[in-house]
Design a protein around this motif. Structure first.
Motif, PDB file in Angstrom:
ATOM      1  N   THR A 216       0.836  -1.202   0.000  1.00 49.08           N
ATOM      2  CA  THR A 216       0.000   0.000   0.000  1.00 49.08           C
ATOM      3  C   THR A 216       0.869   1.249   0.000  1.00 49.08           C
ATOM      4  O   THR A 216       1.913   1.297   0.647  1.00 49.08           O
ATOM      5  CB  THR A 216      -0.937   0.043   1.225  1.00 49.08           C
ATOM      6  N   PHE A 217       0.411   2.234  -0.750  1.00 53.68           N
ATOM      7  CA  PHE A 217       1.047   3.546  -0.759  1.00 53.68           C
ATOM      8  C   PHE A 217       0.008   4.562  -0.326  1.00 53.68           C
ATOM      9  O   PHE A 217      -1.020   4.751  -0.981  1.00 53.68           O
ATOM     10  CB  PHE A 217       1.591   3.900  -2.140  1.00 53.68           C
ATOM     11  N   GLU A 218       0.259   5.199   0.815  1.00 57.68           N
ATOM     12  CA  GLU A 218      -0.607   6.244   1.336  1.00 57.68           C
ATOM     13  C   GLU A 218       0.139   7.564   1.198  1.00 57.68           C
ATOM     14  O   GLU A 218       1.041   7.856   1.976  1.00 57.68           O
ATOM     15  CB  GLU A 218      -0.948   5.964   2.802  1.00 57.68           C
ATOM     16  N   PRO A 219      -0.194   8.356   0.170  1.00 53.69           N
ATOM     17  CA  PRO A 219       0.555   9.586  -0.074  1.00 53.69           C
ATOM     18  C   PRO A 219       0.516  10.516   1.139  1.00 53.69           C
ATOM     19  O   PRO A 219      -0.464  10.523   1.883  1.00 53.69           O
ATOM     20  CB  PRO A 219      -0.207  10.214  -1.265  1.00 53.69           C
ATOM     21  N   PRO A 220       1.616  11.280   1.339  1.00 48.42           N
ATOM     22  CA  PRO A 220       2.747  11.387   0.423  1.00 48.42           C
ATOM     23  C   PRO A 220       3.946  10.507   0.766  1.00 48.42           C
ATOM     24  O   PRO A 220       4.903  10.460   0.002  1.00 48.42           O
ATOM     25  CB  PRO A 220       3.135  12.858   0.584  1.00 48.42           C
ATOM     26  N   CYS A 221       3.913   9.800   1.920  1.00 46.51           N
ATOM     27  CA  CYS A 221       5.174   9.167   2.328  1.00 46.51           C
ATOM     28  C   CYS A 221       5.058   7.715   2.775  1.00 46.51           C
ATOM     29  O   CYS A 221       6.060   7.000   2.794  1.00 46.51           O
ATOM     30  CB  CYS A 221       5.845   9.988   3.436  1.00 46.51           C
ATOM     31  N   HIS A 222       3.885   7.239   3.156  1.00 44.47           N
ATOM     32  CA  HIS A 222       3.752   5.926   3.773  1.00 44.47           C
ATOM     33  C   HIS A 222       3.632   4.829   2.708  1.00 44.47           C
ATOM     34  O   HIS A 222       2.663   4.788   1.950  1.00 44.47           O
ATOM     35  CB  HIS A 222       2.515   5.918   4.682  1.00 44.47           C
ATOM     36  N   LEU A 223       4.627   3.941   2.665  1.00 42.04           N
ATOM     37  CA  LEU A 223       4.630   2.824   1.713  1.00 42.04           C
ATOM     38  C   LEU A 223       4.944   1.554   2.500  1.00 42.04           C
ATOM     39  O   LEU A 223       5.987   1.447   3.117  1.00 42.04           O
ATOM     40  CB  LEU A 223       5.667   3.056   0.617  1.00 42.04           C
ATOM     41  N   GLU A 224       4.019   0.584   2.452  1.00 46.45           N
ATOM     42  CA  GLU A 224       4.098  -0.553   3.368  1.00 46.45           C
ATOM     43  C   GLU A 224       3.867  -1.885   2.659  1.00 46.45           C
ATOM     44  O   GLU A 224       2.995  -2.010   1.797  1.00 46.45           O
ATOM     45  CB  GLU A 224       3.062  -0.370   4.476  1.00 46.45           C
ATOM     46  N   TYR A 225       4.675  -2.888   3.066  1.00 43.87           N
ATOM     47  CA  TYR A 225       4.494  -4.273   2.622  1.00 43.87           C
ATOM     48  C   TYR A 225       3.989  -5.103   3.802  1.00 43.87           C
ATOM     49  O   TYR A 225       4.513  -4.986   4.916  1.00 43.87           O
ATOM     50  CB  TYR A 225       5.820  -4.879   2.173  1.00 43.87           C
ATOM     51  N   ALA A 226       3.012  -5.944   3.557  1.00 43.86           N
ATOM     52  CA  ALA A 226       2.571  -6.946   4.530  1.00 43.86           C
ATOM     53  C   ALA A 226       2.645  -8.299   3.837  1.00 43.86           C
ATOM     54  O   ALA A 226       1.943  -8.543   2.854  1.00 43.86           O
ATOM     55  CB  ALA A 226       1.153  -6.661   5.005  1.00 43.86           C
ATOM     56  N   ILE A 227       3.519  -9.171   4.337  1.00 45.86           N
ATOM     57  CA  ILE A 227       3.786 -10.459   3.687  1.00 45.86           C
ATOM     58  C   ILE A 227       3.424 -11.583   4.639  1.00 45.86           C
ATOM     59  O   ILE A 227       3.937 -11.646   5.761  1.00 45.86           O
ATOM     60  CB  ILE A 227       5.274 -10.563   3.280  1.00 45.86           C
ATOM     61  N   SER A 228       2.542 -12.470   4.205  1.00 43.74           N
ATOM     62  CA  SER A 228       2.111 -13.622   5.007  1.00 43.74           C
ATOM     63  C   SER A 228       2.618 -14.902   4.360  1.00 43.74           C
ATOM     64  O   SER A 228       2.613 -15.040   3.131  1.00 43.74           O
ATOM     65  CB  SER A 228       0.582 -13.670   5.105  1.00 43.74           C
ATOM     66  N   PHE A 229       3.066 -15.839   5.198  1.00 45.11           N
ATOM     67  CA  PHE A 229       3.528 -17.120   4.660  1.00 45.11           C
ATOM     68  C   PHE A 229       3.320 -18.214   5.693  1.00 45.11           C
ATOM     69  O   PHE A 229       3.221 -17.951   6.893  1.00 45.11           O
ATOM     70  CB  PHE A 229       4.994 -17.050   4.236  1.00 45.11           C
ATOM     71  N   GLY A 230       3.244 -19.438   5.200  1.00 43.35           N
ATOM     72  CA  GLY A 230       3.011 -20.575   6.089  1.00 43.35           C
ATOM     73  C   GLY A 230       1.565 -20.637   6.531  1.00 43.35           C
ATOM     74  O   GLY A 230       0.724 -19.800   6.178  1.00 43.35           O
ATOM     75  N   ASN A 231       1.236 -21.655   7.309  1.00 46.19           N
ATOM     76  CA  ASN A 231      -0.123 -21.851   7.791  1.00 46.19           C
ATOM     77  C   ASN A 231      -0.289 -21.473   9.262  1.00 46.19           C
ATOM     78  O   ASN A 231      -1.312 -21.786   9.868  1.00 46.19           O
ATOM     79  CB  ASN A 231      -0.543 -23.318   7.592  1.00 46.19           C
ATOM     80  N   GLN A 232       0.733 -20.854   9.838  1.00 46.41           N
ATOM     81  CA  GLN A 232       0.696 -20.521  11.255  1.00 46.41           C
ATOM     82  C   GLN A 232       0.527 -19.028  11.514  1.00 46.41           C
ATOM     83  O   GLN A 232       0.786 -18.552  12.608  1.00 46.41           O
ATOM     84  CB  GLN A 232       1.978 -21.027  11.924  1.00 46.41           C
ATOM     85  N   GLY A 233       0.113 -18.303  10.499  1.00 44.09           N
ATOM     86  CA  GLY A 233      -0.125 -16.875  10.666  1.00 44.09           C
ATOM     87  C   GLY A 233       1.132 -16.047  10.762  1.00 44.09           C
ATOM     88  O   GLY A 233       1.096 -14.917  11.272  1.00 44.09           O
ATOM     89  N   LYS A 234       2.251 -16.564  10.263  1.00 48.73           N
ATOM     90  CA  LYS A 234       3.483 -15.788  10.313  1.00 48.73           C
ATOM     91  C   LYS A 234       3.400 -14.621   9.336  1.00 48.73           C
ATOM     92  O   LYS A 234       2.935 -14.764   8.211  1.00 48.73           O
ATOM     93  CB  LYS A 234       4.687 -16.671   9.983  1.00 48.73           C
ATOM     94  N   GLN A 235       3.882 -13.490   9.801  1.00 50.29           N
ATOM     95  CA  GLN A 235       3.808 -12.287   8.971  1.00 50.29           C
ATOM     96  C   GLN A 235       5.045 -11.431   9.189  1.00 50.29           C
ATOM     97  O   GLN A 235       5.525 -11.275  10.309  1.00 50.29           O
ATOM     98  CB  GLN A 235       2.554 -11.480   9.317  1.00 50.29           C
TER      99      GLN A 235
END
Length: 440
Positions: A216-235
């Motif tokens: 997500t990019f929330e102008p003018p400065c906030h740019l964020e990645y949220a990455i989920s993997f596995g089946n245990q809710g790891k993020q």
């Protein structure tokens, strides 16, 4: 044409709180504005002023915190200002009522606050009420109650804000630009990115590849990645704030949350993570982003014809560029603070300047500054031990030298070896590490 987007009426993080010195003023730049961060002795919170004394325009960042009043004191003529910017003392004033009769003697104080370990500022004093009613662009991943831990990082960069946003918005460069640090070029693959929404206030894309990723990019400065993997809710996440500093200059404030391996997070020193990982990542981008920016400027910033973007991996870059053109006319508001952008830029060929970790990071980071000081002290101690041991052994009687000489000389050589590692291997990582992609 007037820009639809007002860069000055938004919240920006200036620095992690842990990196700020509460005993002295700290200068910082944002959107071409010279600001000063300082902490009144009577307050738990830092304040942000325009870095300019109203008397004769001297920089308040060259001032000091008064020992008695705890106020910010200009070192030119001794004028003092409280946490609201009100002038409380003019040593040259003949009449006390001078301070109460003239509001023009006040320093300019910007709305600011502290949240998620960062100091935030709203760089428009005329819209303080709007600032109070505007939420900070915080990340939902920075929530200890949900099991997340995170660290922070800041670095000044020798390329423009738009180049920084474009770079962070591009996950497909990671296997190549950061091979061996964060990526592996042999594992590069197509990234099927889909636009979830694209509005004036938020751009969001998602990928359903090996890992479920939302960007997500929330102008003018906030740019964020949220990455989920596995089946245990790891993020794991990447929360960045891309700060426009001046033409051709930007700053990145990064926070790195995750909800697993929390013990490891607490065991690894912050400074070690910075010199081994965070700085190395930005070093990997620095040279070609600086040159990319130059080549785009030579084509009048016309990315539509200069760039070739045939894959969905470039989807967020495209959406950002469209947003910047539509709502900002492809320009940052430098003219509003009296800055003229030079028509012809040049390429800086000095790699030591472009990759200067000390200037861009170490001097601003309390963890790295203190670690470097301790390492330098330890070097002197180790060198002193080597000299003293060798000198002592040389003066021993033959019998004592035969009994203790060998183990002491081994200890002396060990001290010398550690000294050499600290001086020639570890210490340089706080200053400069050349990043040559052909050697990776």
């Amino acid at each position: 044409m007037q820009s639809e987007f007002n860069f000055f009426q938004h919240w920006y993080p200036l620095s992690p709180i842990e990196d700020l010195d509460s005993t002295r003023p700290t200068p910082v730049k944002l959107l071409g504005l010279r600001l000063v961060i300082w902490k009144p002795k009577s307050s738990e919170n830092f304040q942000v002023f325009l870095d300019r004394c109203p008397h004769r325009l001297a920089p308040l960042s060259e001032g000091r915190i008064d020992d008695k009043t705890g106020n910010l004191t200009c070192s030119y003529h001794g004028w003092q200002f409280d946490s609201q910017g009100i002038c409380t003392h003019v040593p040259q004033a003949e009449k006390p009522e001078l301070l109460t009769e003239n509001k023009q003697l006040c320093a300019i104080a910007f709305p600011c606050c502290q949240e998620n370990g960062l100091l935030w500022v709203w760089p428009d004093v005329s819209s303080a009420e709007q600032a109070a009613n505007t939420p900070l662009p915080l990340s939902p991943q920075l929530d200890a109650s949900k099991g997340f831990v995170w660290s922070s990082f800041v670095r000044d960069l020798d390329y423009d804000w738009q180049t920084l946003v474009e770079n962070v918005a591009d996950p497909s460069h990671v296997p190549f630009a950061h091979h061996g640090v964060q990526g592996d070029r042999s594992k590069a693959a197509p990234i099927d990115m889909k636009v979830v929404q694209s509005t004036p206030n938020l751009i969001q894309v998602a990928s359903q590849g090996l890992y479920k990723t939302s960007i997500t990019f929330e102008p003018p400065c906030h740019l964020e990645y949220a990455i989920s993997f596995g089946n245990q809710g790891k993020q794991v996440g990447l929360v960045t704030y891309c700060i426009p500093v001046a033409p051709g200059k930007s700053r990145i404030v990064g926070q790195f949350p995750r909800n697993f391996a929390k013990t490891l997070h607490h065991l690894i020193p912050r400074w070690w993570d910075h010199i081994q990982n965070r700085n190395a990542v930005l070093d990997g981008d620095m040279i070609f982003l600086h040159q990319q920016e130059y080549f785009l400027q030579q084509q009048q910033g016309n990315w539509k014809t200069a760039y070739k973007l045939p894959t969905s991996a470039d989807r967020l870059v495209t959406e950002f560029r469209k947003w910047f053109d539509t709502y900002c006319q492809g320009q940052l508001p430098w003219s509003e603070v009296g800055i003229s952008v030079p028509a012809n830029s040049t390429i800086n060929e000095n790699r030591q300047e472009l990759l200067n970790r000390y200037r861009q990071h170490t001097q601003h980071c309390s963890s790295c500054r203190n670690a470097l000081k301790n390492i330098q002290r330890l070097q002197w101690i180790l060198l002193g031990c080597f000299v003293m041991i060798v000198s002592a052994v040389a003066t021993f009687p033959d019998a004592l030298r035969a009994r203790l000489g060998v183990p002491l000389i081994v200890l002396a050589l060990l001290s010398l070896s550690v000294y050499a590692w600290l001086k020639f291997s570890l210490s340089p990582k706080f200053y400069f590490v050349d990043y040559v992609h052909a050697e990776k």
